[in-house]
Design a protein around this motif. Structure first.
Motif, PDB file in Angstrom:
ATOM      1  N   GLN A 265     -24.855  65.975  74.024  1.00 50.71           N
ATOM      2  CA  GLN A 265     -24.111  67.116  73.509  1.00 50.71           C
ATOM      3  C   GLN A 265     -22.867  67.442  74.309  1.00 50.71           C
ATOM      4  OE1 GLN A 265     -27.150  70.113  73.254  1.00 50.71           O
ATOM      5  NE2 GLN A 265     -27.945  69.248  71.368  1.00 50.71           N
ATOM      6  N   THR A 266     -22.754  66.891  75.491  1.00 50.43           N
ATOM      7  CA  THR A 266     -21.554  67.142  76.291  1.00 50.43           C
ATOM      8  C   THR A 266     -20.580  65.997  76.069  1.00 50.43           C
ATOM      9  OG1 THR A 266     -22.597  66.014  78.139  1.00 50.43           O
ATOM     10  CG2 THR A 266     -22.822  68.384  78.075  1.00 50.43           C
ATOM     11  N   ASN A 267     -19.300  66.283  76.231  1.00 56.17           N
ATOM     12  CA  ASN A 267     -18.299  65.261  75.954  1.00 56.17           C
ATOM     13  C   ASN A 267     -18.412  64.074  76.898  1.00 56.17           C
ATOM     14  OD1 ASN A 267     -17.280  66.574  73.760  1.00 56.17           O
ATOM     15  ND2 ASN A 267     -15.654  67.610  74.892  1.00 56.17           N
ATOM     16  N   LYS A 268     -18.659  64.348  78.164  1.00 58.05           N
ATOM     17  CA  LYS A 268     -18.850  63.252  79.121  1.00 58.05           C
ATOM     18  C   LYS A 268     -20.105  62.469  78.768  1.00 58.05           C
ATOM     19  CE  LYS A 268     -16.987  65.013  83.326  1.00 58.05           C
ATOM     20  NZ  LYS A 268     -17.337  65.728  84.556  1.00 58.05           N
TER      21      LYS A 268
ATOM     22  N   LYS B 184     -21.379  62.030  75.951  1.00 57.83           N
ATOM     23  CA  LYS B 184     -21.196  61.205  74.758  1.00 57.83           C
ATOM     24  C   LYS B 184     -20.653  59.825  75.115  1.00 57.83           C
ATOM     25  CE  LYS B 184     -20.740  64.943  71.502  1.00 57.83           C
ATOM     26  NZ  LYS B 184     -19.875  65.962  70.939  1.00 57.83           N
TER      27      LYS B 184
ATOM     28  N   THR C 195     -21.886  69.607  67.795  1.00 57.97           N
ATOM     29  CA  THR C 195     -21.560  69.766  69.209  1.00 57.97           C
ATOM     30  C   THR C 195     -20.092  69.411  69.431  1.00 57.97           C
ATOM     31  OG1 THR C 195     -22.137  67.488  69.707  1.00 57.97           O
ATOM     32  CG2 THR C 195     -23.884  69.121  69.950  1.00 57.97           C
ATOM     33  N   GLY C 196     -19.544  69.916  70.500  1.00 55.48           N
ATOM     34  CA  GLY C 196     -18.184  69.524  70.869  1.00 55.48           C
ATOM     35  C   GLY C 196     -17.097  70.404  70.283  1.00 55.48           C
TER      36      GLY C 196
ATOM     37  N   GLU D 240     -16.139  73.477  72.757  1.00 56.14           N
ATOM     38  CA  GLU D 240     -15.346  73.081  73.916  1.00 56.14           C
ATOM     39  C   GLU D 240     -13.859  73.073  73.599  1.00 56.14           C
ATOM     40  OE1 GLU D 240     -18.233  71.943  73.172  1.00 56.14           O
ATOM     41  OE2 GLU D 240     -19.438  71.646  74.968  1.00 56.14           O
TER      42      GLU D 240
ATOM     43  N   TYR E 269     -20.059  75.164  80.282  1.00 54.05           N
ATOM     44  CA  TYR E 269     -20.560  74.534  79.064  1.00 54.05           C
ATOM     45  C   TYR E 269     -21.060  75.599  78.087  1.00 54.05           C
ATOM     46  CZ  TYR E 269     -20.085  69.914  81.016  1.00 54.05           C
ATOM     47  OH  TYR E 269     -19.555  68.762  81.517  1.00 54.05           O
TER      48      TYR E 269
ATOM     49  N   LEU F   9     -22.119  75.785  74.917  1.00 58.97           N
ATOM     50  CA  LEU F   9     -23.346  75.613  74.129  1.00 58.97           C
ATOM     51  C   LEU F   9     -24.577  75.774  75.016  1.00 58.97           C
ATOM     52  CD1 LEU F   9     -24.697  74.765  71.440  1.00 58.97           C
ATOM     53  CD2 LEU F   9     -24.538  72.408  72.206  1.00 58.97           C
ATOM     54  N   GLN F  10     -24.511  75.192  76.210  1.00 59.62           N
ATOM     55  CA  GLN F  10     -25.647  75.256  77.117  1.00 59.62           C
ATOM     56  C   GLN F  10     -25.866  76.680  77.621  1.00 59.62           C
ATOM     57  OE1 GLN F  10     -23.568  72.737  76.838  1.00 59.62           O
ATOM     58  NE2 GLN F  10     -24.957  71.034  76.511  1.00 59.62           N
TER      59      GLN F  10
END
Lengths: 399, 450
Positions: free
Chosen positions: A334-337, A339, B380-381, B384, B392, B394-395
């Motif tokens: 779920q995080t860009n990194k 991914k 997701t994404g 951001e 972060y 969403l988290q």
């Protein structure tokens, strides 16, 4: 407008009852609801989950239509090999389309029928709205199975995938395995003879097995795994005039679908790009192993290892998996990194499985499921980086 | 020393109905209201009873947990009604105003020579303390703790927001007095963020550090500026003060009077002639909304900007902190196939058959429709892209929802206020109530960790 008012009255009538989620699912399909903001921001952007899912479906439609034609084409070409000499002329024909439609449409109907029925039942039981996730899953499932799979088998697999793969975790957004791939994996492990070999990829091959005019159609990966010669040209592979699961063959259309998803910002370009990089990296490693002479032509792995690294992208379900499966936002990192890491390993592991597993030469499904499991771990460490940065800031201050 | 801020992540929302730079005096309101709910977590304890007379600047109630935090009447008149809701919580205090205000006189206090203690005492007794907010927790500041720094945003980037360069002009003396006073109350600096091209009042102010900011919304949110200048660490406490409230603080110090006058922007697509009004905290919004005229009765009247404001009706009152009133259409109607047809008249950060990307400068007429139903987090994404804080989103939201205090702390909850999540809420495909989730998360932390 009469319909609008009547539906509104029905909605008021059903409100609070058990049937409300089922009614609302149909109502909101017709009309975007009259819901207004109650807390926080008073205005909202135009996108909702239905729109996002609908975009993915639009990206799948060309692939489905091509798959329908290809089903017919592979069947007729198995009898008349000369058709393959001029695929373009013999591909978009009425015969191909009708045969394909009668074979593929039941799969689509069963997939949606069974899946959505289960979704509705769970929505009513759990008193939540029917979520849109299955609209995409239901479309993906028929595209990743062999054409002649019996409908009852598909129905059982869909039921398993939706209940065990998704609903037990709380429905769309809560599952950690891609539901479409869970369905595929269930079929693969429960009915392996229907999911691999040279008899399942062409419509009619299974029925006629053993008869004098039997046909067969091995996928390219199947041939390579057995160190047989591949009879298809590169352009056949790219445009998809080859046997395989219904939707996976046309790399060209999948590429267009992928670009559409990236353009609409619905699919993650990070995952797609890093997966491609992963494929190329592993492919290059195997190529150099062959070049170094560590593997001889007699080896089981020789054909697949010596396949030029970029051709892996054209083979099997690689492209389809990268574009439509790996990018599922719920089960991906779920995080860009995260991914980037997630995508890279999908490509990397897919090719590894593809080369080292002669019994089942397609590794995309397993690679994605494997990385689905690892996605939360990847995210954990990415987020940890941010947490550590915050702690470090504090230490500098207090030191 | 100037540390400038430039952000790329964010989204500037262009709406129809920007307030014209033209100032009118609003007719004097007959009643004024104070809603204690705006002073989050500070439970009111009444000092007056129904029917008592009040002067402008006279305390009406104080905070239950800290008697020194007093809340004063914006006008002189009679406290006519104490409205209570469930569990006898005070929902609203109504004051029937005199035609002319008589003030409580505190006497002038020169911030240059006054001691920190004297300034603090004056702010507390005069009712100016509630203008000072603290982080963590985004509540009225704790009176015991000396803040590490004080942050003030001199630039509003929210949609249709009050242009501070316009509404604060001519208030240089008051603002300078307030800034000087505040600079004595912190162990650090007073940081002011102003727009890159601003030539407003904050230019050349003393006792502050000016930061020039540039980029899309939320660059004007004080939370963004804090995060880029000096984020709040665990155990630290900072103050934030809204720019328009500096005028009231400054005037109090210079004249000894609590003057609740405020210049608000009346904006929004439903307002006939959107412009600026001079009014007072707690006025009936009708006094200026009907002066300007509205196009429709089925409207949402927001005390504040459309992303963070509070909904009040046409019969409601201006909030204690608001410097903008926005009137937009209610969106309580169905839209045939609204979920799949191409959309040209709404804003979107995706391009999923939505076409706001074609013309980013276009101004939109958005209503209050959620454009879809509430769902679990799926996409997701996309947060951001509009969330410039080093965090972060969403988290953080998920940690708040599952009430995981350790995780909330580790992910940076001390740094944020609900308004920092207004844009992620705007773009949320799952239509989750982000600001409410963050507010509840902060409340829980305050209760458990304090």
């Amino acid at each position: 407008m009469g319909l609008k008012q009547n539906l509104h009255k029905l909605k008021e009538k059903y409100a609070g009852t058990k049937m409300a989620p089922a009614f609302n699912a149909i109502h909101t399909f017709l009309y975007m609801p009259n819901e207004t903001t109650r807390s926080g921001s008073h205005i909202r952007a135009a996108d909702d989950l239905k729109r996002v899912m609908n975009t993915v479906i639009m990206a799948l439609v060309p692939v489905l239509i091509f798959g329908i034609f290809n089903t017919g084409y592979q069947h007729y070409a198995a009898f008349d090999e000369s058709m393959r000499l001029a695929p373009l002329q013999n591909f978009f024909t009425w015969d191909n389309f009708m045969l394909g439609l009668w074979t593929v449409l039941p799969l689509v109907l069963v997939s949606y029928g069974v899946g959505l029925a289960i979704e509705f039942v769970f929505a009513v039981i759990n008193k939540h709205e029917v979520e849109e996730g299955y609209l995409v899953t239901g479309m993906l499932v028929p595209l990743i199975v062999p054409v002649d799979i019996p409908l009852w088998m598909l129905a059982i697999a869909v039921a398993f995938g939706v209940i065990i793969g998704k609903e037990v975790f709380g429905g769309t957004g809560m599952n950690f395995l891609n539901p479409a791939l869970t369905i595929r994996a269930f079929l693969f492990f429960a009915y392996p003879t229907w999911m691999s070999g040279d008899k399942v990829w062409v419509h009619g091959a299974q029925e006629m097995a053993g008869q004098p005019d039997a046909i067969s159609g091995e996928t390219i990966l199947g041939s390579l795994a057995q160190n047989q010669e591949v009879v298809y040209s590169l352009s056949d592979m790219f445009f998809g005039f080859i046997p395989g699961s219904i939707g996976e063959t046309s790399t060209f259309l999948i590429l267009l679908g992928g670009l559409f998803l990236i353009f609409t910002k619905v699919g993650s370009w990070r995952i797609m790009l890093s997966s491609v990089l992963g494929v190329l990296a592993m492919g290059l490693i195997f190529n150099s192993v062959v070049n170094a002479g560590w593997i001889t032509p007699g080896s089981n792995f020789y054909s697949l290892m010596s396949t030029p690294f970029w051709q892996h992208l054209l083979l099997g379900g690689m492209a389809f998996g990268i574009v439509y499966m790996a990018t599922d936002p719920v089960t991906a990192a779920q995080t860009n990194k995260g991914k980037w890491i997630y995508g890279f390993f999908i490509g990397f592991i897919s090719i590894m499985i593809r080369v080292f597993n002669p019994a089942y030469p397609e590794g995309v499904m397993l690679a994605i499921l494997f990385m689905n499991v690892f996605a939360p771990t990847i995210d954990h460490y990415v987020v940890k980086g941010n947490i550590n940065k915050r702690l470090k800031r504090l230490k500098v201050k207090t030191a | 020393m100037s540390q400038d801020i430039k952000i790329k992540k964010g989204l500037t929302i262009n709406l129809i109905g920007e307030a014209e730079k033209n100032l009118s005096g609003a007719p004097r309101s007959r009643t004024f209201a104070i809603r204690p709910a705006e002073f989050h977590l500070r439970i009111p304890r009444m000092m007056l009873r129904e029917g008592d007379r009040v002067e402008a600047g006279q305390p009406i109630f104080h905070a239950k947990d800290d008697e020194s935090i007093k809340f004063v009447s914006p006008v002189s008149g009679v406290l006519t009604k104490i409205e209570r809701g469930a569990k006898r919580v005070i929902t609203q205090l109504l004051i029937e105003a005199d035609p002319q205000d008589t003030f409580v006189e505190h006497g002038a206090l020169d911030p240059k020579t006054a001691s920190a203690e004297a300034i603090k005492t004056r702010l507390l007794e005069s009712g100016c303390w509630p203008f000072i907010q603290q982080r963590p927790y985004a509540i009225i500041a704790n009176t015991e703790v000396i803040p590490r720094d004080i942050f003030i945003s001199g630039y509003n980037s929210a949609p249709l927001a009050n242009d501070l360069d316009f509404s604060l002009q001519g208030k240089e003396r008051e603002i300078q007095a307030a800034l000087t006073a505040l600079s004595k109350l912190t162990s650090g600096k007073v940081h002011v963020g102003i727009h890159k091209n601003s030539n407003g009042v904050f230019n050349g102010m003393n006792d502050v550090v000016i930061h020039r900011v540039n980029g899309p919304h939320p660059v004007g949110n004080v939370g963004t500026q804090i995060n880029k200048i000096a984020p709040v660490n665990k155990g630290e406490l900072i103050w934030t003060v809204a720019a328009q409230d500096l005028v009231i603080i400054g005037e109090l110090l210079l004249t000894g009077r609590f003057n609740a006058e405020r210049i608000i922007a009346l904006a929004g697509s439903e307002v006939k002639s959107p412009k600026y009004y001079r009014t007072k905290i707690g006025s009936e919004v009708a006094t200026f909304v009907y002066d300007s005229g509205i196009k429709n009765e089925n409207v949402r009247v927001v005390s504040g900007d459309v992303l963070t404001g509070k909904s009040v009706t046409l019969k409601g009152h201006l909030g204690y902190y608001a410097n903008t009133v926005t009137v937009i259409p209610e969106g309580d109607d169905y839209e045939l196939f609204g979920w799949n047809k191409p959309v040209f008249d709404k804003i979107s950060t995706t391009r999923a058959l939505t076409f706001s990307w074609l013309n980013p400068k276009k101004k939109y007429d958005l209503d209050t429709n959620t454009n879809g139903e509430h769902r679990a987090f799926v996409v997701t994404g996309n947060y951001e892209e509009v969330f410039p804080l080093d965090m972060y989103p969403l988290q953080v939201l998920k940690a708040c929802m599952v009430k995981d205090l350790d995780e909330m702390e580790a992910l940076g909850m001390y740094e944020v206020a609900p308004e920092d999540f207004s844009l992620t809420e705007f773009v949320c495909v799952s239509k989750q109530p982000h600001q409410e989730i963050i507010r509840n998360g902060l409340d829980l932390m305050y209760k458990e960790i304090g």
